[in-house]
Scaffold this active site. Structure first.
Site, PDB file in Angstrom:
ATOM      1  N   VAL A  14      35.224  19.280  -5.977  1.00 25.09           N
ATOM      2  CA  VAL A  14      37.001  20.600  -5.945  1.00 25.09           C
ATOM      3  C   VAL A  14      36.244  21.917  -6.940  1.00 25.09           C
ATOM      4  CG1 VAL A  14      38.921  20.238  -6.582  1.00 25.09           C
ATOM      5  CG2 VAL A  14      38.284  18.698  -5.835  1.00 25.09           C
ATOM      6  N   LYS A 201      49.797   8.803  -6.341  1.00 21.92           N
ATOM      7  CA  LYS A 201      50.662  10.343  -6.613  1.00 21.92           C
ATOM      8  C   LYS A 201      51.705  10.036  -6.315  1.00 21.92           C
ATOM      9  CE  LYS A 201      47.313  12.399  -3.287  1.00 21.92           C
ATOM     10  NZ  LYS A 201      45.920  11.664  -2.162  1.00 21.92           N
TER      11      LYS A 201
HETATM   12  N1  HSE Z   1      41.227  10.920  -0.513  1.00 24.02           N
HETATM   13  C1  HSE Z   1      42.565  11.910  -0.476  1.00 24.02           C
HETATM   14  C2  HSE Z   1      43.196  11.988   0.428  1.00 24.02           C
HETATM   15  C3  HSE Z   1      42.203  12.535  -1.519  1.00 24.02           C
HETATM   16  O1  HSE Z   1      42.713  10.881   1.615  1.00 24.02           O
HETATM   17  O2  HSE Z   1      43.846  12.138   0.742  1.00 24.02           O
HETATM   18  C4  HSE Z   1      42.264  13.734  -2.560  1.00 24.02           C
HETATM   19  O3  HSE Z   1      43.778  12.400  -2.887  1.00 24.02           O
END
Ligand code: HSE
Length: 425
Positions: A14, A201
């Site tokens: 990132v 998330k």
């Molecule tokens: N590893 C996560 C995904 C991306 O595959 O969506 C970063 O949040």
């Protein structure tokens, strides 16, 4: 136009995206926003001589960032939880605005980080769904709305694997190893395929849309490791796609909060979001249904979201106080998963004997479960085992689980029943 100095913790995927975008689009960002970004300092565990640091000072000590008072904004792009959390906490305590892409830290420590006495801003657009501006949409663009549900494909790795299993008829293991070769899955893919990344998330989406606590433990989590090519093919035949979804939904009984694989009817938008793409479907009272889709991961895609936060922070360094203050909020109750109601897909491996379907149907019926559709076929490979596949009508989770346990005890049933929820949006 004003010059702002940024400090970056971490030099991984990132951070490299952030540097690449500044190198390419820095003048355009300045022209559009009045914010001229200068990378003043970078700290990371190890140097990467191949990366252009755009003239920044480099050290391996995170404290150098905290002590450099010339920096206007600090970017936490380390990943992981403890070191990153410690860095963010110290930075905020020192009154330094922070931008992070770290979903694990926000999901676990959001309530403390955004506490009423929070002195400066902490932004985290990149923590959920990469490039997609869904945090801004929920916090700002849809602020006038009451949220009914936020349902998303929020893990690109799972979506890539499930898409490859369907399109190319591959096994989970095979699709995972290709995802790793292509850089879509980490060497240790546990967080992604185990559903934990999506649950982090979802915790953030729940907190923002429904004023829930940032409480990762309240989310029911299942991954995709148990999904077989057989399930994907049966789902297809029944008119569904299997997707890994995060679901935050207001119901009369409380808030649903779950991240797990689900069958989605093939004519619905989310069923057709494929590969590494993410998509978030938001339903609210005033705006109705809105769908946000795009790359949920990747260096530049995530860097794009980080830089949106950086520019916003430079323009309004204390806006986070207003936007993030979470005191005096009535927290809604999260409904235990046992009390949620869903239709289910069941795949039941049985011996090929007379009366077996009737026994299964009777067991389901004893739990008040109606059958919506059923398929029974004899696979070519194991001659004496058949799969009975059943789609149920909506049923309480606890009842579905109890019925499945009982079905597994039937003499003719020869293994674990695959049970996948069905979501009609
Ligand atoms: N590893 C996560 C995904 C991306 O595959 O969506 C970063 O949040």
């Amino acid at each position: 136009m004003r010059e702002f100095r940024i400090g970056i913790a971490g030099l991984g995927t990132v951070a490299q995206g952030v540097l690449g975008i500044i190198a390419k689009n820095g003048s355009e960002i300045a022209h559009r926003s009045g914010v001229e970004l200068v990378v003043g300092r970078i700290a990371s565990r190890s140097a990467k001589p191949e990366v252009d640091l755009l003239g920044a000072e480099f050290s391996t000590n995170l404290d150098d960032l905290l002590q450099d008072e010339s920096l206007d904004v600090l970017l936490e792009l380390i990943g992981g939880e403890d070191v990153a959390h410690d860095f963010i906490r110290k930075a905020l305590d020192l009154g330094r605005p922070v931008v992070t892409a770290n979903k694990a830290v926000v999901a676990a420590h959001g309530d403390q980080l955004f506490g009423a006495n929070q002195p400066v801003s902490l932004r985290f657009e990149a923590a959920v769904a990469g490039a997609i501006p869904v945090i801004q949409a929920i916090r700002e663009s849809l602020v006038a709305n009451r949220f009914e549900h936020v349902v998303g494909i929020i893990n690109g790795t799972c979506n890539y694997i499930l898409t490859a299993m369907r399109d190319e008829g591959r096994s989970f293991e095979d699709a995972l190893s290709t995802a790793q070769e292509l850089g879509y899955a980490e060497a240790d893919p546990t967080f992604d395929v185990g559903g934990i990344d999506a649950a982090h998330k979802l915790t953030i989406l729940l907190a923002l849309a429904f004023d829930a606590s940032f409480d990762f433990s309240s989310v029911h989590v299942e991954g995709i490791t148990g999904i077989t090519a057989e399930d994907i093919s049966y789902a297809d035949e029944l008119g569904y796609r299997i997707k890994h979804v995060g679901i935050a939904r207001r119901t009369d009984k409380g808030l649903e909060a779950r991240a797990h694989p689900a069958l989605i009817p093939e004519d619905q938008l989310l069923a057709n979001v494929n590969g590494v793409l993410n998509a978030v479907l938001v339903k609210t009272d005033a705006a109705g249904n809105t769908l946000f889709s795009g790359p949920g991961a990747g260096s530049w895609a995530t860097g794009s979201a980080v830089l949106a936060d950086v520019v916003a922070t430079c323009q309004e360094p204390d806006a986070g106080v207003r936007q993030n203050s979470r005191s005096d909020v009535q927290r809604p109750a999260i409904l235990p998963v046992e009390e949620t109601t869903c239709a289910h897909y069941l795949r039941i491996p049985t011996r090929d004997e007379p009366g077996v379907f009737a026994s299964v149907a009777e067991t389901l019926s004893n739990h008040g479960i109606s059958i919506e559709a059923a398929i029974q076929k004899q696979p070519a490979t194991t001659q004496d085992i058949v799969s009975i596949v059943i789609v149920t009508q909506p049923v309480l989770e606890s009842e579905a689980a109890a019925a499945v346990r009982e079905v597994e005890q039937l003499d003719q049933v020869v293994g674990q029943v695959a049970r996948i929820r069905i979501e009609t949006l």
